[in-house]
Design a protein around this motif. Sequence first.
Motif, short mmCIF file in Angstrom:
data_model
loop_
_atom_site.label_atom_id
_atom_site.label_comp_id
_atom_site.label_asym_id
_atom_site.label_seq_id
_atom_site.Cartn_x
_atom_site.Cartn_y
_atom_site.Cartn_z
N ALA A 534 0.82 -1.21 0.00
CA ALA A 534 0.00 0.00 0.00
C ALA A 534 0.86 1.26 0.00
O ALA A 534 0.55 2.24 -0.69
N GLU A 535 1.95 1.23 0.77
CA GLU A 535 2.85 2.39 0.78
C GLU A 535 3.49 2.61 -0.58
O GLU A 535 3.61 3.75 -1.06
N ALA A 536 3.89 1.49 -1.23
CA ALA A 536 4.48 1.64 -2.57
C ALA A 536 3.46 2.18 -3.55
O ALA A 536 3.77 3.04 -4.38
N GLU A 537 2.20 1.69 -3.45
CA GLU A 537 1.17 2.17 -4.36
C GLU A 537 0.85 3.64 -4.09
O GLU A 537 0.66 4.43 -5.01
N ALA A 538 0.83 4.01 -2.77
CA ALA A 538 0.57 5.41 -2.43
C ALA A 538 1.69 6.31 -2.93
O ALA A 538 1.46 7.42 -3.41
N ALA A 539 2.93 5.81 -2.83
CA ALA A 539 4.06 6.60 -3.33
C ALA A 539 3.96 6.78 -4.84
O ALA A 539 4.21 7.85 -5.38
N GLY A 546 -1.75 15.11 -10.90
CA GLY A 546 -3.20 15.22 -11.06
C GLY A 546 -3.98 14.10 -10.43
O GLY A 546 -5.18 14.01 -10.61
N VAL A 547 -3.34 13.18 -9.66
CA VAL A 547 -4.05 12.08 -9.04
C VAL A 547 -4.20 12.38 -7.56
O VAL A 547 -3.22 12.55 -6.86
N PRO A 548 -5.43 12.47 -7.05
CA PRO A 548 -5.62 12.80 -5.63
C PRO A 548 -5.17 11.64 -4.76
O PRO A 548 -5.23 10.48 -5.14
N GLU A 549 -4.70 11.99 -3.58
CA GLU A 549 -4.23 10.98 -2.64
C GLU A 549 -5.40 10.20 -2.06
O GLU A 549 -6.42 10.78 -1.65
N GLN A 550 -5.29 8.86 -2.02
CA GLN A 550 -6.36 8.01 -1.55
C GLN A 550 -6.18 7.72 -0.07
O GLN A 550 -5.06 7.54 0.40
#
Length: 578
Positions: A534-539, A546-550
């Motif tokens: 999840a951390e890698a995907e968030a990074a 232009g992609v909002p943080e989930q």
Amino acid sequence: MRAYGQGWTLRRRVLALLGVVLVLLLGLAAAEAAVAARNRQNIDAVLLRTGPLQVQAQELMSALLDQETAVRGYAVNGNRNDLAPYQGGLQREQDTVASMEKLAADYPDVLRALRVVEQRAEQWRRSVAEPVIATIERSGPAAGQALITDQTRQHFDGIRGSVDTLQGEILTVRKQTAAKVNQTGNVLVVLLIGAALVVAVAGAVMLLSLDRILIRPLAALVEQVRAVADGDYQHHIEGSGPPEFRRLADDIDGMRQKIARELAEVREARERIEWVNSQLQKQAEELTRSNRDLEQFAYVASHDLQEPLRKVASFCQLLQRRYAGQLDERADQYIAFAVDGAQRMQRLINDLLAFSRIGRLTTGFTEVDLNKVMGDVAGQTEAARQYSDAELTWAELPVIRGEEPLLTNLLANLVSNSIKFRRPDVPPRVHVSARLVGDEWEISCRDNGIGIEPEFADKIFVIFQRLHSKDAYPGTGIGLAIVKKIVEYHGGRVWVDTGADEGTEIRFTLPALPEDVEAAAEQRAAEDQENSDAEAEAAGDSAAPGVPEQPADRASMADRPDGAAGRDTTGGMKETVG
């Protein structure tokens, strides 16, 4: 410090021997290189100079014969074409002589013989060949033939003899050079044999020296060290041979002495420890016997006190029922005191009897589902909960190994205490939960009651220890002592969590089953992997424009409400009992 002699060390001896061998081998190698170079020169002289000289001497004779034959033929026919071999032979003679002079530059005898041949050939041409050719051109072949006599033939035979002499000189030089080749070859063989002898002698000297100054002293030292290793720590180690070995032997002997001293100290300490252990063993046996006697006494005393106490209580109750109101008020009060004391004494005896039976009357450990145990506890405390409007809840509880009756008694005591020590006008709320910490289950019983001051956290587990009067809160004060004894009997520990915000929270541990520990480890590994993914995907998402943080799908361990590092099983309520 022992003083060592000025003898050569092992390193110095080996280096000296190697130095001598190296000097000898280098000298032999230099001599062999010089002899080999000389031998190569002699071989080159045989193959590249004397051999070609022999061939060219024959070629020179052939060129002279062509000249003589051409002159004779021209004298017979008078044909000018017969002089072509004469001119060709003269050219071949000059080329051959030039080549032979180069090859015979280092052979003066050959050069002298070559000069003789060249001079006689020149004299033959001036006195015979050229006059015959000139006469034939002026007067014809007959006049030329008249000039060719036996004397002219003998003159050419002198040339033949000088060529033979040249070939003899060349053969002599060739034989001398071949002899030199054999001589240098023999010298080279002798040098190689000398080098082999030097290596063999050096090897023999090295082996004998190593045997005398290395192997024998080392073997003797090994034998002495082995004797010490076999247990003879008083064996003095004496070194021999080079100074290094003697120093090594002294160092090893120093180590032996130190080990011997330490072993003596260890032996003395072990004897003292064994004596202390024997005393402790005796005290432990005495303590075990004393505890067994005390338990037996408590059991027997409580069991034997039942019958007389039952009589006292029965007759006091009979007096209370039959003579209540017939005597004065003070007599009724005395009778009530006697009845109450007898009843309290009976409860104390029953509790003491139950306390003495823990661990003494055992049914053996089995796998116990604490969820089922909590169901039984809910049934046992139903009357008290209805009376006080209490609420009992518990989370998913584990399966552990233990005695089900004792575990039921343990949780029943905790729940009963939580209901008993409630705050006025506040309905009691009791919650039981568990979490896995390492290889143990940590189980907590939390309530919203009056709480326990931190300074009394350890006293509440002492038998018959009470923090309140019996009028304020009834009971014998043995409940938590029974809890402590049951927990310790199952291999755990119990304590009061003094950091609770409200009420009282008592925690205790019980050993977890191996499969629960393995499952928890696998779950933690899976959660760590999911968190890292999840951390890698968030990074990656934050790096994309232009992609909002989930928001994160799951809370971290630090955000959990229990704040524990272990696995909490309070995810869902198993049952709520009001």
